[in-house]
Write a protein that holds these residues in place. Structure first.
Motif, PDB file in Angstrom:
ATOM      1  N   LYS A  21    -131.104   8.104   0.359  1.00 49.48           N
ATOM      2  CA  LYS A  21    -131.412   9.074  -0.410  1.00 49.48           C
ATOM      3  C   LYS A  21    -130.901  10.446   0.203  1.00 49.48           C
ATOM      4  O   LYS A  21    -130.372  11.340  -0.620  1.00 49.48           O
ATOM      5  CB  LYS A  21    -133.001   9.165  -0.459  1.00 49.48           C
ATOM      6  CG  LYS A  21    -133.764   8.325  -1.373  1.00 49.48           C
ATOM      7  CD  LYS A  21    -135.299   8.214  -1.339  1.00 49.48           C
ATOM      8  CE  LYS A  21    -135.821   9.505  -0.762  1.00 49.48           C
ATOM      9  NZ  LYS A  21    -137.267   9.305  -0.734  1.00 49.48           N
ATOM     10  N   SER A  22    -130.888  10.417   1.378  1.00 45.67           N
ATOM     11  CA  SER A  22    -130.185  11.680   2.121  1.00 45.67           C
ATOM     12  C   SER A  22    -128.633  11.816   1.814  1.00 45.67           C
ATOM     13  O   SER A  22    -128.559  12.917   1.675  1.00 45.67           O
ATOM     14  CB  SER A  22    -130.633  11.442   3.641  1.00 45.67           C
ATOM     15  OG  SER A  22    -129.844  12.562   4.236  1.00 45.67           O
ATOM     16  N   HIS A  24    -127.156  10.831  -0.674  1.00 43.25           N
ATOM     17  CA  HIS A  24    -127.046  10.940  -2.171  1.00 43.25           C
ATOM     18  C   HIS A  24    -127.367  12.706  -2.321  1.00 43.25           C
ATOM     19  O   HIS A  24    -126.601  13.319  -3.111  1.00 43.25           O
ATOM     20  CB  HIS A  24    -128.066  10.295  -3.059  1.00 43.25           C
ATOM     21  CG  HIS A  24    -128.132  10.609  -4.461  1.00 43.25           C
ATOM     22  ND1 HIS A  24    -127.095  10.341  -5.423  1.00 43.25           N
ATOM     23  CD2 HIS A  24    -128.975  11.621  -5.114  1.00 43.25           C
ATOM     24  CE1 HIS A  24    -127.343  11.064  -6.375  1.00 43.25           C
ATOM     25  NE2 HIS A  24    -128.560  11.560  -6.485  1.00 43.25           N
ATOM     26  N   ARG A  25    -128.473  13.160  -1.677  1.00 44.81           N
ATOM     27  CA  ARG A  25    -128.727  14.360  -1.634  1.00 44.81           C
ATOM     28  C   ARG A  25    -127.508  15.365  -1.107  1.00 44.81           C
ATOM     29  O   ARG A  25    -127.225  16.544  -1.721  1.00 44.81           O
ATOM     30  CB  ARG A  25    -129.902  14.804  -0.816  1.00 44.81           C
ATOM     31  CG  ARG A  25    -131.229  14.441  -1.794  1.00 44.81           C
ATOM     32  CD  ARG A  25    -132.395  14.894  -0.995  1.00 44.81           C
ATOM     33  NE  ARG A  25    -133.606  14.187  -1.404  1.00 44.81           N
ATOM     34  CZ  ARG A  25    -134.514  13.808  -0.673  1.00 44.81           C
ATOM     35  NH1 ARG A  25    -134.245  13.587   0.542  1.00 44.81           N
ATOM     36  NH2 ARG A  25    -135.334  13.057  -1.272  1.00 44.81           N
ATOM     37  N   HIS A  26    -126.996  14.697   0.103  1.00 43.64           N
ATOM     38  CA  HIS A  26    -125.838  15.673   0.843  1.00 43.64           C
ATOM     39  C   HIS A  26    -124.597  15.713  -0.075  1.00 43.64           C
ATOM     40  O   HIS A  26    -124.021  16.440  -0.313  1.00 43.64           O
ATOM     41  CB  HIS A  26    -125.410  14.784   2.042  1.00 43.64           C
ATOM     42  CG  HIS A  26    -124.326  15.608   2.834  1.00 43.64           C
ATOM     43  ND1 HIS A  26    -124.598  16.735   3.346  1.00 43.64           N
ATOM     44  CD2 HIS A  26    -122.991  15.173   2.918  1.00 43.64           C
ATOM     45  CE1 HIS A  26    -123.472  17.138   3.811  1.00 43.64           C
ATOM     46  NE2 HIS A  26    -122.500  16.038   3.647  1.00 43.64           N
ATOM     47  N   SER A  28    -124.629  15.519  -3.361  1.00 45.70           N
ATOM     48  CA  SER A  28    -124.730  16.431  -4.556  1.00 45.70           C
ATOM     49  C   SER A  28    -124.912  17.932  -4.390  1.00 45.70           C
ATOM     50  O   SER A  28    -125.105  18.669  -5.090  1.00 45.70           O
ATOM     51  CB  SER A  28    -125.918  15.918  -5.497  1.00 45.70           C
ATOM     52  OG  SER A  28    -127.267  16.104  -4.530  1.00 45.70           O
ATOM     53  N   LEU A  30    -127.364  19.185  -2.240  1.00 45.23           N
ATOM     54  CA  LEU A  30    -128.733  19.739  -2.278  1.00 45.23           C
ATOM     55  C   LEU A  30    -129.353  19.018  -0.858  1.00 45.23           C
ATOM     56  O   LEU A  30    -129.278  18.104  -0.495  1.00 45.23           O
ATOM     57  CB  LEU A  30    -129.556  19.318  -3.343  1.00 45.23           C
ATOM     58  CG  LEU A  30    -128.991  19.787  -4.820  1.00 45.23           C
ATOM     59  CD1 LEU A  30    -129.890  19.289  -5.827  1.00 45.23           C
ATOM     60  CD2 LEU A  30    -129.216  21.447  -4.714  1.00 45.23           C
ATOM     61  N   ASP A  32    -133.014  18.343   1.311  1.00 38.27           N
ATOM     62  CA  ASP A  32    -134.289  17.960   1.005  1.00 38.27           C
ATOM     63  C   ASP A  32    -135.265  18.956   0.309  1.00 38.27           C
ATOM     64  O   ASP A  32    -135.708  18.496  -0.829  1.00 38.27           O
ATOM     65  CB  ASP A  32    -135.158  17.081   2.417  1.00 38.27           C
ATOM     66  CG  ASP A  32    -134.424  16.271   2.723  1.00 38.27           C
ATOM     67  OD1 ASP A  32    -133.706  15.399   2.250  1.00 38.27           O
ATOM     68  OD2 ASP A  32    -134.850  15.896   4.145  1.00 38.27           O
ATOM     69  N   SER A  35    -133.682  20.083  -2.939  1.00 42.72           N
ATOM     70  CA  SER A  35    -133.304  19.211  -4.293  1.00 42.72           C
ATOM     71  C   SER A  35    -134.504  19.380  -5.386  1.00 42.72           C
ATOM     72  O   SER A  35    -134.255  19.497  -6.540  1.00 42.72           O
ATOM     73  CB  SER A  35    -133.275  17.798  -3.917  1.00 42.72           C
ATOM     74  OG  SER A  35    -134.620  17.324  -3.183  1.00 42.72           O
TER      75      SER A  35
END
Length: 95
Positions: A21-22, A24-26, A28, A30, A32, A35
């Motif tokens: 998840k981290s 994926h956020r990085h 994109s 964004l 934590d 996001s």
């Protein structure tokens, strides 16, 4: 399998999921906290754009109302309409 082995495996799965998840956020762009805020900001901007478009349309209508009644053509149309009504009244008075 013992109880502690199961706990370690579950913790490993949770850690792996959080890493994915981290990552994926990085990718994109964004963080934590960002996001969640990013999703709300996108919704707010979409809502604001829709509202702005509606206000622009209302202004166009109001401008049309304000200018159409004051144009030369509109005044001429009203004058001709008044003359026709006056002639009709004269016609009905003769009958």
């Amino acid at each position: 399998m013992s109880f502690w082995t199961a706990v370690v495996i579950m913790l490993a799965i949770i850690a792996f999921t959080e890493m994915v998840k981290s990552k994926h956020r990085h990718r994109s762009g964004l963080g934590d906290e960002q996001s969640e805020r990013g999703q709300h900001q996108t919704f707010d901007r979409t809502e604001e754009r829709r509202e702005l478009d509606e206000l622009r349309e209302r202004i166009k209508v109001l401008e049309r109302i304000a200018t159409d009644n004051n144009s030369l053509d509109a005044r001429e149309t009203k004058r001709i309409s008044a003359e026709i009504e006056a002639l009709r009244e004269k016609q009905t008075d003769r009958d």
